[in-house]
Design a protein around this motif. Structure first.
Motif, PDB file in Angstrom:
ATOM      1  N   ASP A   1      12.399  15.657  15.966  1.00 36.86           N
ATOM      2  CA  ASP A   1      13.220  14.646  16.641  1.00 36.86           C
ATOM      3  C   ASP A   1      12.437  13.365  16.922  1.00 36.86           C
ATOM      4  O   ASP A   1      12.941  12.260  16.696  1.00 36.86           O
ATOM      5  N   GLU A   2      11.214  13.519  17.404  1.00 33.97           N
ATOM      6  CA  GLU A   2      10.395  12.345  17.757  1.00 33.97           C
ATOM      7  C   GLU A   2      10.006  11.551  16.507  1.00 33.97           C
ATOM      8  O   GLU A   2      10.078  10.317  16.490  1.00 33.97           O
ATOM      9  N   THR A   3       9.612  12.264  15.467  1.00 30.61           N
ATOM     10  CA  THR A   3       9.228  11.603  14.214  1.00 30.61           C
ATOM     11  C   THR A   3      10.426  10.898  13.590  1.00 30.61           C
ATOM     12  O   THR A   3      10.328   9.748  13.140  1.00 30.61           O
TER      13      THR A   3
ATOM     14  N   VAL B   1       0.141  12.053  13.134  1.00 30.75           N
ATOM     15  CA  VAL B   1      -0.325  11.237  12.006  1.00 30.75           C
ATOM     16  C   VAL B   1       0.739  10.215  11.606  1.00 30.75           C
ATOM     17  O   VAL B   1       0.440   9.032  11.389  1.00 30.75           O
ATOM     18  N   ILE B   2       1.997  10.645  11.511  1.00 31.92           N
ATOM     19  CA  ILE B   2       3.061   9.718  11.102  1.00 31.92           C
ATOM     20  C   ILE B   2       3.266   8.636  12.156  1.00 31.92           C
ATOM     21  O   ILE B   2       3.460   7.461  11.822  1.00 31.92           O
ATOM     22  N   LYS B   3       3.175   9.009  13.415  1.00 29.23           N
ATOM     23  CA  LYS B   3       3.281   8.009  14.485  1.00 29.23           C
ATOM     24  C   LYS B   3       2.191   6.949  14.334  1.00 29.23           C
ATOM     25  O   LYS B   3       2.435   5.754  14.501  1.00 29.23           O
ATOM     26  N   ARG B   4       0.987   7.385  13.984  1.00 28.99           N
ATOM     27  CA  ARG B   4      -0.128   6.450  13.780  1.00 28.99           C
ATOM     28  C   ARG B   4       0.118   5.548  12.573  1.00 28.99           C
ATOM     29  O   ARG B   4      -0.211   4.360  12.592  1.00 28.99           O
ATOM     30  N   LEU B   5       0.699   6.116  11.521  1.00 34.85           N
ATOM     31  CA  LEU B   5       0.924   5.351  10.288  1.00 34.85           C
ATOM     32  C   LEU B   5       2.038   4.319  10.435  1.00 34.85           C
ATOM     33  O   LEU B   5       2.063   3.322   9.714  1.00 34.85           O
TER      34      LEU B   5
ATOM     35  N   PRO C   1       0.830  -1.209   0.000  1.00 36.10           N
ATOM     36  CA  PRO C   1       0.000   0.000   0.000  1.00 36.10           C
ATOM     37  C   PRO C   1       0.862   1.256   0.000  1.00 36.10           C
ATOM     38  O   PRO C   1       1.949   1.253   0.581  1.00 36.10           O
ATOM     39  N   PHE C   2       0.383   2.293  -0.655  1.00 36.39           N
ATOM     40  CA  PHE C   2       1.064   3.587  -0.649  1.00 36.39           C
ATOM     41  C   PHE C   2       0.241   4.573   0.158  1.00 36.39           C
ATOM     42  O   PHE C   2      -0.983   4.669  -0.003  1.00 36.39           O
ATOM     43  N   ILE C   3       0.897   5.329   1.024  1.00 37.85           N
ATOM     44  CA  ILE C   3       0.225   6.357   1.815  1.00 37.85           C
ATOM     45  C   ILE C   3       1.028   7.645   1.735  1.00 37.85           C
ATOM     46  O   ILE C   3       2.249   7.642   1.922  1.00 37.85           O
ATOM     47  N   ASP C   4       0.334   8.740   1.448  1.00 33.10           N
ATOM     48  CA  ASP C   4       0.945  10.064   1.451  1.00 33.10           C
ATOM     49  C   ASP C   4       0.590  10.722   2.777  1.00 33.10           C
ATOM     50  O   ASP C   4      -0.594  10.962   3.068  1.00 33.10           O
ATOM     51  N   ALA C   5       1.583  11.006   3.607  1.00 33.23           N
ATOM     52  CA  ALA C   5       1.335  11.557   4.937  1.00 33.23           C
ATOM     53  C   ALA C   5       0.599  12.894   4.862  1.00 33.23           C
ATOM     54  O   ALA C   5      -0.293  13.164   5.682  1.00 33.23           O
ATOM     55  N   ASP C   6       0.945  13.733   3.881  1.00 32.06           N
ATOM     56  CA  ASP C   6       0.273  15.027   3.757  1.00 32.06           C
ATOM     57  C   ASP C   6      -1.224  14.844   3.494  1.00 32.06           C
ATOM     58  O   ASP C   6      -2.059  15.570   4.046  1.00 32.06           O
TER      59      ASP C   6
ATOM     60  N   ASP D   1      13.729   3.970  13.856  1.00 28.58           N
ATOM     61  CA  ASP D   1      13.572   2.776  14.689  1.00 28.58           C
ATOM     62  C   ASP D   1      12.658   1.735  14.055  1.00 28.58           C
ATOM     63  O   ASP D   1      12.910   0.538  14.168  1.00 28.58           O
ATOM     64  N   GLY D   2      11.604   2.194  13.351  1.00 30.76           N
ATOM     65  CA  GLY D   2      10.595   1.241  12.906  1.00 30.76           C
ATOM     66  C   GLY D   2      10.359   1.180  11.422  1.00 30.76           C
ATOM     67  O   GLY D   2       9.341   0.639  10.980  1.00 30.76           O
ATOM     68  N   ALA D   3      11.274   1.728  10.628  1.00 30.71           N
ATOM     69  CA  ALA D   3      11.086   1.744   9.177  1.00 30.71           C
ATOM     70  C   ALA D   3      12.440   1.704   8.480  1.00 30.71           C
ATOM     71  O   ALA D   3      13.486   1.806   9.125  1.00 30.71           O
TER      72      ALA D   3
END
Length: 201
Positions: free
Chosen positions: A108-110, A86-90, A51-56, A116-118
């Motif tokens: 920094d958090e993003t 939103v990015i944290k959710r994705l 799947p492709f997701i655009d964060a914007d 860490d996860g991607a």
């Protein structure tokens, strides 16, 4: 229609190899506006059957407003906070191709969550390429200045050293997005293979 430079059977094999080694991680594209994150990301997702997701687009959906409207009504700080959430959710532990806005990786958090996860991919482009692309669209809030090129130079100076923390660097240049997508998948395969070898040794 532009054909891929990678033959169909090789493309299928590449997709299988990437997906087997990617695990639950997302493939996250970072870089400045105009680097081609959405256009290239869609092609990578199609080739890898992800799947492709655009964060914007997800931010606009969550806010029920366009990004220029969010900037105008609430300011950049408000937008960045929504972008972070939103990015944290994705980044939910399912494989996907995620294109992020130009400023997302600066948080920094993003950035920590992505690293860490991607698997992160920096689409890097030269100033003239970026400016030629962004001039085609008038919906870039950060470029609504008397000197858009000067603003872009400043953003490159500030952001490029941070983007450099991404796992993979790809030069987005004046060729088709199809070619850049194929080169990105090739680099992704090499990265995942090296990662697997390092874990085995």
């Amino acid at each position: 229609m532009i054909e891929s430079i990678v033959p169909e059977n090789e493309s299928t094999a590449a997709a299988a190899a990437v997906n087997s080694r990617l695990g639950p991680r997302a493939i996250v594209l970072v870089g400045l506006m105009g680097a081609g994150k959405t256009s290239v990301g869609k092609r990578i997702a199609a080739k890898l059957h992800l799947p492709f997701i655009d964060a914007d687009a997800e931010i606009e959906k969550a806010a029920d407003a366009t990004i220029p409207e969010i900037f105008a009504q609430h300011g950049e700080a408000y937008f960045r906070d929504g972008e972070r959430r939103v990015i944290k959710r994705l980044l939910d532990g399912t494989p996907k191709v995620l294109a992020t806005g130009g400023g997302a990786f600066m948080n920094d958090e993003t950035r920590a969550a992505i690293l860490d996860g991607a698997v992160s991919i920096w689409l890097r482009a030269e100033l003239d390429v970026l400016m030629a692309r962004v001039r085609k669209r008038a919906n870039r809030p950060l470029l609504q200045t008397p000197d858009p090129e000067g603003t872009m130079r400043r953003l490159m100076a500030e952001r490029d050293p941070v983007y450099a923390a991404a796992n993979i660097h790809i030069l987005s240049r004046d060729v088709t997005h199809e070619i850049v997508a194929d080169e990105t998948i090739e680099a992704l395969l090499a990265f995942l293979a090296a990662e697997a070898n390092a874990q085995e040794s």
